[in-house]
Design a protein around this motif. Structure first.
Motif, PDB file in Angstrom:
ATOM      1  N   HIS A 150     -22.427 -76.328   2.170  1.00 23.46           N
ATOM      2  CA  HIS A 150     -22.020 -76.068   3.558  1.00 23.46           C
ATOM      3  C   HIS A 150     -22.510 -77.179   4.478  1.00 23.46           C
ATOM      4  CE1 HIS A 150     -20.077 -72.234   3.169  1.00 23.46           C
ATOM      5  NE2 HIS A 150     -21.149 -71.619   2.676  1.00 23.46           N
ATOM      6  N   PHE A 151     -23.756 -77.598   4.278  1.00 23.05           N
ATOM      7  CA  PHE A 151     -24.335 -78.638   5.132  1.00 23.05           C
ATOM      8  C   PHE A 151     -23.571 -79.945   4.994  1.00 23.05           C
ATOM      9  CE2 PHE A 151     -27.539 -82.001   5.944  1.00 23.05           C
ATOM     10  CZ  PHE A 151     -27.843 -81.685   7.254  1.00 23.05           C
ATOM     11  N   SER A 152     -23.222 -80.316   3.777  1.00 21.03           N
ATOM     12  CA  SER A 152     -22.502 -81.571   3.565  1.00 21.03           C
ATOM     13  C   SER A 152     -21.121 -81.551   4.203  1.00 21.03           C
ATOM     14  CB  SER A 152     -22.381 -81.863   2.070  1.00 21.03           C
ATOM     15  OG  SER A 152     -21.583 -80.881   1.425  1.00 21.03           O
ATOM     16  N   ASN A 153     -20.584 -80.334   4.425  1.00 20.78           N
ATOM     17  CA  ASN A 153     -19.282 -80.184   5.088  1.00 20.78           C
ATOM     18  C   ASN A 153     -19.410 -79.989   6.591  1.00 20.78           C
ATOM     19  OD1 ASN A 153     -17.800 -80.410   2.682  1.00 20.78           O
ATOM     20  ND2 ASN A 153     -18.001 -78.210   2.245  1.00 20.78           N
ATOM     21  N   GLY A 154     -20.634 -80.068   7.106  1.00 21.03           N
ATOM     22  CA  GLY A 154     -20.845 -79.891   8.531  1.00 21.03           C
ATOM     23  C   GLY A 154     -20.821 -78.451   8.988  1.00 21.03           C
ATOM     24  N   GLU A 155     -20.893 -77.504   8.065  1.00 22.46           N
ATOM     25  CA  GLU A 155     -20.854 -76.065   8.394  1.00 22.46           C
ATOM     26  C   GLU A 155     -22.290 -75.563   8.583  1.00 22.46           C
ATOM     27  OE1 GLU A 155     -16.888 -75.572   5.555  1.00 22.46           O
ATOM     28  OE2 GLU A 155     -18.863 -74.884   4.869  1.00 22.46           O
ATOM     29  N   LEU A 156     -22.853 -75.868   9.730  1.00 23.43           N
ATOM     30  CA  LEU A 156     -24.280 -75.643   9.963  1.00 23.43           C
ATOM     31  C   LEU A 156     -24.645 -74.171  10.038  1.00 23.43           C
ATOM     32  CD1 LEU A 156     -24.944 -78.477  12.585  1.00 23.43           C
ATOM     33  CD2 LEU A 156     -25.075 -78.574  10.085  1.00 23.43           C
ATOM     34  N   SER A 157     -23.853 -73.383  10.745  1.00 26.10           N
ATOM     35  CA  SER A 157     -24.162 -71.948  10.874  1.00 26.10           C
ATOM     36  C   SER A 157     -24.126 -71.256   9.526  1.00 26.10           C
ATOM     37  CB  SER A 157     -23.171 -71.286  11.832  1.00 26.10           C
ATOM     38  OG  SER A 157     -23.334 -71.768  13.147  1.00 26.10           O
ATOM     39  N   GLU A 158     -23.132 -71.592   8.711  1.00 22.59           N
ATOM     40  CA  GLU A 158     -23.034 -70.994   7.382  1.00 22.59           C
ATOM     41  C   GLU A 158     -24.201 -71.430   6.510  1.00 22.59           C
ATOM     42  OE1 GLU A 158     -21.005 -68.718   5.635  1.00 22.59           O
ATOM     43  OE2 GLU A 158     -20.775 -68.224   7.756  1.00 22.59           O
ATOM     44  N   SER A 159     -24.583 -72.690   6.623  1.00 22.63           N
ATOM     45  CA  SER A 159     -25.714 -73.184   5.849  1.00 22.63           C
ATOM     46  C   SER A 159     -26.989 -72.437   6.218  1.00 22.63           C
ATOM     47  CB  SER A 159     -25.890 -74.685   6.088  1.00 22.63           C
ATOM     48  OG  SER A 159     -26.930 -75.202   5.282  1.00 22.63           O
ATOM     49  N   LEU A 160     -27.234 -72.247   7.534  1.00 24.77           N
ATOM     50  CA  LEU A 160     -28.413 -71.509   7.982  1.00 24.77           C
ATOM     51  C   LEU A 160     -28.388 -70.060   7.514  1.00 24.77           C
ATOM     52  CD1 LEU A 160     -29.238 -72.622  11.633  1.00 24.77           C
ATOM     53  CD2 LEU A 160     -30.714 -72.765   9.629  1.00 24.77           C
ATOM     54  N   ARG A 161     -27.213 -69.447   7.581  1.00 18.86           N
ATOM     55  CA  ARG A 161     -27.104 -68.039   7.160  1.00 18.86           C
ATOM     56  C   ARG A 161     -27.503 -67.884   5.700  1.00 18.86           C
ATOM     57  NH1 ARG A 161     -23.672 -65.029   4.412  1.00 18.86           N
ATOM     58  NH2 ARG A 161     -22.209 -66.766   4.126  1.00 18.86           N
ATOM     59  N   VAL A 162     -27.016 -68.761   4.852  1.00 23.47           N
ATOM     60  CA  VAL A 162     -27.320 -68.670   3.427  1.00 23.47           C
ATOM     61  C   VAL A 162     -28.801 -68.967   3.160  1.00 23.47           C
ATOM     62  CG1 VAL A 162     -26.833 -69.667   1.167  1.00 23.47           C
ATOM     63  CG2 VAL A 162     -24.957 -69.212   2.748  1.00 23.47           C
ATOM     64  N   LEU A 163     -29.355 -69.948   3.846  1.00 20.67           N
ATOM     65  CA  LEU A 163     -30.774 -70.259   3.683  1.00 20.67           C
ATOM     66  C   LEU A 163     -31.655 -69.084   4.103  1.00 20.67           C
ATOM     67  CD1 LEU A 163     -30.783 -73.936   4.988  1.00 20.67           C
ATOM     68  CD2 LEU A 163     -31.194 -73.207   2.629  1.00 20.67           C
ATOM     69  N   ASP A 164     -31.284 -68.425   5.191  1.00 22.47           N
ATOM     70  CA  ASP A 164     -32.044 -67.253   5.626  1.00 22.47           C
ATOM     71  C   ASP A 164     -31.974 -66.126   4.595  1.00 22.47           C
ATOM     72  OD1 ASP A 164     -33.359 -67.829   8.045  1.00 22.47           O
ATOM     73  OD2 ASP A 164     -31.475 -67.738   9.141  1.00 22.47           O
TER      74      ASP A 164
END
Length: 405
Positions: free
Chosen positions: A83-97
């Motif tokens: 997600h991060f590599s695609n610029g999808e920051l909110s999704e990346s944070l959600r999954v990390l949380d």
């Protein structure tokens, strides 16, 4: 934007973890996780996460094998990285949380560092929307309104004593050793949280995209009570729109400061937490709207409660009257009373009405400390005092609680 999240622990321990997972029958997980890591396949990464998620819900939480918690963390890192590599920051944070909340300890440092990096990038790309008045608590209630919102006989008996700037020696000698409750004032003037946590823009900026577990319903004893995972911004929106709903949303007993380090920087652990000589138990946060109630219950350890924003009513009964408060007999609820202080059934619970108690309204910038029992010793095995928390109408509250045994 840097297009990659660094995962040094996963890089070093990944092969060993995959071997352990395969030894517990997780061959399909290993196949999908390997494909996600080596080929950057998003479908394989999500499939691995789903497989680990199913294992986390295969039985009671305490029976879940630690290797599957670490497997879930691994899968979350793979998904978040894509997600991060695609610029999808909110999704990346959600999954990390989700990895932080549900995963194991092996990859915790990788998750924390990834959250820090994604959060920094997200903040840099966000324009703050400043408004004229973005406070959680905007006005006070008069005494009559307060009393109408509280259980009968409230604030009419023995009020918990308040001591300004109590010394550690005085706290230990006069209150801790005797198991007596005390409110300690003038101890939080230096906390950044005093002003920052009443600022909605600040809370959204540092935590808005983070996913947190919340409780929905009057309290955990109600049949309609449930738990949800939502973003902190969604939670704040519910707080703002609360209007004393019958189903308030409450962030309760969650290690929020382990998850969101920016908020941890706004508070200080008081020396009182170490008065008993033992290690500090979890540092948790309670964050809820007006009308949120915690039913009568007791805790297995001492507590220090810091009221940061808003006000809260607290009632304490001695451990010696535990049986007269009719505790549940079920294992999961045996630390809770069947008595609803807002609507006491005197036919079913005839002993409650005449029981003595202490109570108070805990306001922001004060401490409330409660001994475990009247003996108040560290190794005491008797149950703690019962208490109820009830917030005034049209007030929000944020507090942190420190447990020490």
């Amino acid at each position: 934007m840097a297009d990659k999240l660094e995962t040094p622990t996963l890089d070093a321990e990944g092969a060993t973890l995959l071997h352990a997972i395969s030894e517990h029958g997780g061959y399909a997980f290993v196949s999908m996780a390997t494909l996600a890591a080596e080929a950057g396949d998003p479908r394989a990464a999500e499939a691995a996460r789903e497989m680990a998620w199913e294992q986390l819900h295969s039985g009671p939480w305490h029976s879940v094998l630690p290797v599957w918690r670490d497997a879930y963390s691994m899968a979350c890192l793979h998904v978040a990285r894509l997600h991060f590599s695609n610029g999808e920051l909110s999704e990346s944070l959600r999954v990390l949380d989700m990895g932080l909340i549900m995963g194991g300890s092996l990859l915790r440092k990788d998750l924390d560092s990834a959250v820090e990096k994604v959060s920094a990038v997200a903040r840099d790309s966000t324009v703050s929307d400043q408004s004229s008045d973005r406070r959680l608590v905007r006005h006070e209630l008069d005494q009559a309104e307060v009393l109408r919102s509280l259980p009968i006989k409230s604030l009419s008996s023995k009020i918990v004593v308040k001591r300004p700037a109590l010394s550690l020696e005085g706290f230990l000698r006069e209150y801790f050793l005797s198991g007596s409750p005390v409110i300690i004032s003038d101890c939080m003037a230096h906390w950044p949280a005093r002003t920052k946590w009443n600022d909605l823009d600040y809370l959204k900026r540092v935590a808005g995209d983070r996913t947190v577990p919340v409780e929905v319903g009057k309290n955990y004893l109600c049949s309609q009570w449930k738990q949800e995972l939502i973003t902190f911004s969604q939670f704040l929106a519910r707080i703002e729109a609360n209007n004393c709903s019958d189903n308030p949303t409450y962030l309760a007993q969650h290690p929020l400061f382990d998850q969101i380090s920016e908020l941890r920087k706004d508070i200080c652990v008081p020396d009182y937490c170490f008065a008993g000589g033992g290690e500090m138990r979890p540092l948790n946060a309670w964050f809820g709207p007006a009308g949120t109630v915690t039913p009568l219950h007791h805790d297995p350890h001492h507590n220090i409660l810091a009221q940061v924003v808003g006000k809260k009513y607290i009632r304490l009964y001695s451990a010696s009257v535990s049986e007269e408060l009719y505790p549940y007999t079920e294992t999961m609820l045996k630390n809770s009373s069947q008595v609803d202080l807002d609507n006491i059934d005197e036919a079913q619970f005839p002993k409650v009405h005449d029981l003595e108690f202490q109570d108070c309204i805990l306001e922001e910038v004060t401490w409330e400390s409660r001994g475990k029992t009247q003996e108040g010793v560290i190794r005491c095995h008797k149950p703690g005092e019962y208490m109820i928390h009830l917030v005034k109408l049209n007030q929000k509250r944020i507090e942190t609680r420190y447990g020490n045994l």
